[in-house]
Design a protein around this motif. Structure first.
Motif: not given
Length: 740
Positions: A12-17, A26-28, A69-71, A343-347
């Protein structure tokens, strides 16, 4: 061609990176943002500052081109049919995915402190009632069922459990906490986390840290605590729930500690949480907690300054709506990347980056209150009811009696429901809305339980009088218990002290039934009441649970997670206090509680054999094994709660007289017995010394085998040998107890 961030075979952390490297600033920033659709901007608020801040927060349309990020609370903002809510959430996720170039969905979160906070969802007992069960296995089962129902409609994160240790029961959020002992809070809270995470829901520990130690028990007030109290009382439950429970999110508290707001506390959120405890999940702000750095704590100059403070300290996501974390105000790139990667790693771990991810399809019938959930709610409620006193065997009640039933709360659903239940949190703003689930009042439950009894409003001439007192929960002054509903003292609210005085004068034996979110002072009537029963907002099945205990159908097995005070004033109670914090010279104030922590009675009798201890001398890195037999010598089945307390006769700093280090429920038929085996690790004797190090010291100890913090059956002397030993995050934090 599949890009690395879409490759489900990679970590997950590799994909998120990889995804992070492809994003614009802006996207971050959008991944650190949230949107609260439907939040009221001018009516009744359900969060601090909601009316003020909601209108000034970023709207979904403004964030859509960058992602989200979140709803926030798609089910618990306004009432919605479960199937319709799932369909709406799915459509919203499709809109969010279509709006950004990576087709990323949002992570949806909800409250789940007393069950899924949604209309028509099962309403479980409040966390203080979880603590009263002393039953981690049952709490895990409950949490997994709650999490499964949330996951089934598209929710990813739950804002629970509350890991705050109660320090002063005047605090309005006492009902949301598990108890006043860090070991009980840690073990029960960890059990809840395990259940929620097993269902695939991200558990969120709150409120990190010191929230419950606020001055005069006022909501949001500064926490006047020293570093040792923080280290030995406040922090261990969080540490246990992260390490042993696997919680994947943490929420900072609203308070400050010695002038440092938790949302800007770098030592707390980064040095301790990340570096020492090795936490890799997300830190999400409490609602408007980042804005409060500017407008309440006044440590930031403007929204951008508040954002930088929070981000620097270690906050990753701004909830419930993006106001300070804004693409319009660029954040430091290094800190932005750090938070966005988390955040991206958790997603990614939740499957939200997978190419084939689709939202939960709505439209099909959704039952958020199925029979097995109701059965679980009933079992938790039954195990949480505490029989505090029963003089001359006044209880259980026999059918056919003439019963005086007094007190308005006997006839109100509110007496069963905590502040974070949907009916009291949201439904109260929709007075024409049906409750959504059946919540029998105590009066209704008693008439079902005792069909041949005659119930009268006037207790004169009755065989027995049931005096029902307690709380109505609410938000920010709309109740006597709940968030923002702090108390000046622990006198019963709504003039109920006078009600009890009148009941005591009626001539009939009086049974006091307390349905509340905190303990109240009952010493004024202790010598006159024939019995006292306590239930802490026991949920939709609570009426039947309390009625069952009163009739004897349900064997009382709850134990107090917080002491019941004798008088309204002398607070806080002395549990965990050193000798000078207890009653005695040189003060005229006696803080001794009427009923101590861990207290609770049964309708049967138990005897405890003298415990046997193998190797009472053990090294500072060793363990001791203790065995004892518990026997049910009464005429009916019942449950005893065996509790182990540690007493340290001499310490390098003032120590609590005794503190809980282990417990087990022992359920026995009449005449039956069971062996209780406990393994006590020396690590549990560790405490923080004058130099700030947590150490296990050689010397004499005493294990108290007890039915409560004050009712000790036996003592087991132990001696720790060898050198002083410093312990850290790897230490053993629980006593393993088996019942055979």
């Amino acid at each position: 061609m599949v890009k690395p961030w879409q490759d489900t075979t990679l970590p997950a952390h590799v994909r998120a990176a990889d995804l992070l490297a492809r994003m614009t600033t802006e996207e971050k920033t959008a991944q650190l943002s949230s949107v609260w659709i439907g939040a009221d901007t001018d009516g009744a608020d359900v969060a601090p500052g909601q009316n003020t801040y909601a209108a000034r927060s970023a709207a979904l349309d403004a964030l859509l081109p960058y992602g989200l990020g979140q709803l926030t609370r798609p089910f618990a903002t306004v009432p919605v049919e479960p199937a319709e809510g799932a369909a709406r959430l799915a459509e919203l996720q499709r809109t969010i995915r279509a709006g950004n170039r990576f087709a990323l969905p949002a992570l949806a979160h909800e409250e789940c402190l007393t069950g899924f906070t949604a209309w028509q969802a099962t309403v479980f007992p409040t966390p203080l009632a979880w603590g009263a069960t002393f039953d981690p296995a049952l709490v895990t089962e409950m949490a997994q069922a709650i999490g499964t129902s949330m996951r089934a409609v598209g929710i990813h994160q739950g804002l629970a459990p509350v890991m705050d240790v109660v320090r002063d029961a005047r605090w309005g959020r006492t009902e949301e906490a598990i108890g006043e002992d860090p070991y009980l809070v840690g073990t029960i809270g960890t059990a809840y986390v395990r259940g929620l995470e097993a269902a695939g829901i991200v558990a969120t520990l709150k409120h990190f840290a010191g929230y419950s130690a606020s001055r005069a028990a006022r909501n949001h007030a500064p926490a006047s605590i020293g570093p040792r109290e923080l280290a030995d009382v406040i922090l261990p439950p969080f540490e246990m729930a992260l390490r042993d429970g696997g919680a994947r999110s943490v929420m900072p508290a609203y308070n400050d500690i010695d002038g440092l707001p938790a949302h800007a506390h770098t030592w707390l959120l980064t040095h301790l949480l990340r570096e020492q405890w090795e936490f890799t999940g997300t830190v999400v702000s409490d609602y408007y907690g980042v804005s409060l750095l500017e407008e309440a704590h006044r440590v930031a100059d403007g929204e951008a300054g508040a954002a930088r403070l929070a981000l620097t300290a270690g906050v990753d996501v701004e909830l419930p709506a993006a106001r300070c974390f804004s693409p319009a105000d660029p954040l430091p790139e290094e800190l932005l990347d750090r938070a966005a990667l988390r955040v991206l790693t958790q997603k990614c771990e939740l499957g939200l980056l997978d190419p084939d991810w689709e939202p939960v399809t709505g439209g099909a019938p959704v039952d958020l209150n199925p029979p097995h959930m109701r059965e679980l709610a009933q079992k938790v409620a039954q195990e949480s009811v505490v029989l505090l006193a029963n003089d001359s065997g006044a209880l259980p009640l026999s059918d056919g009696l003439r019963i005086g039933l007094v007190g308005p709360l006997a006839h109100e659903q509110a007496a069963m429901l905590g502040c974070y239940t949907f009916p009291r949190h949201v439904g109260i703003h929709h007075p024409d809305l049906p409750t959504g689930v059946e919540v029998p009042t105590l009066a209704e439950a008693l008439r079902t339980e005792l069909p041949d009894a005659v119930f009268v409003d006037d207790p004169a001439g009755a065989d027995v009088c049931l005096a029902v007192v307690g709380d109505r929960s609410g938000l920010f002054g709309r109740g006597s218990s709940g968030e923002g509903c702090d108390a000046e003292d622990l006198e019963l609210p709504y003039g109920q002290a006078e009600l009890l005085d009148e009941a005591m004068a009626c001539g009939a034996p009086v049974v006091i039934v307390v349905l509340s979110g905190r303990p109240y002072a009952l010493g004024r009537w202790a010598d006159r009441a024939t019995a006292v029963v306590q239930a802490f907002f026991p949920g939709q099945e609570g009426g039947g649970a309390v009625a069952g205990v009163l009739s004897g159908r349900v064997e009382p097995s709850g134990r107090l997670p917080v002491a019941v005070p004798r008088s309204p004033g002398g607070q806080p109670a002395p549990y965990l206090a050193p000798p000078l914090g207890r009653h005695g010279f040189p003060s005229t104030v006696d803080p001794t509680p009427l009923f101590p922590f861990g207290h609770g009675l049964s309708y049967t009798e138990f005897t405890w054999d003298t415990p046997e201890c193998e190797a009472p001398e053990l090294p500072t890195d060793g363990e001791a094994s203790i065995r004892l037999t518990v026997r049910n010598t009464g005429e009916r089945s019942g449950t005893e709660v065996v509790q182990l307390y540690l007493h340290d006769p001499v310490g390098s700093v003032a120590r609590p007289e005794a503190r809980l280090v282990g417990y087990a429920r022992v359920t026995l038929d009449a005449g039956a017995s069971a062996e209780v085996h406990a393994t006590f690790p020396a690590d549990l004797a560790a405490y923080t010394g004058a130099d700030g190090r947590r150490v296990v010291e050689p010397g004499a100890l005493e294990l108290r085998v007890a039915a409560s913090s004050e009712h000790v059956h036996h003592t087991v002397p132990l001696t720790l040998t060898g050198a002083e030993r410093e312990v850290g995050h790897e230490r053993r934090m629980r006593c393993e107890i088996r019942v055979k």
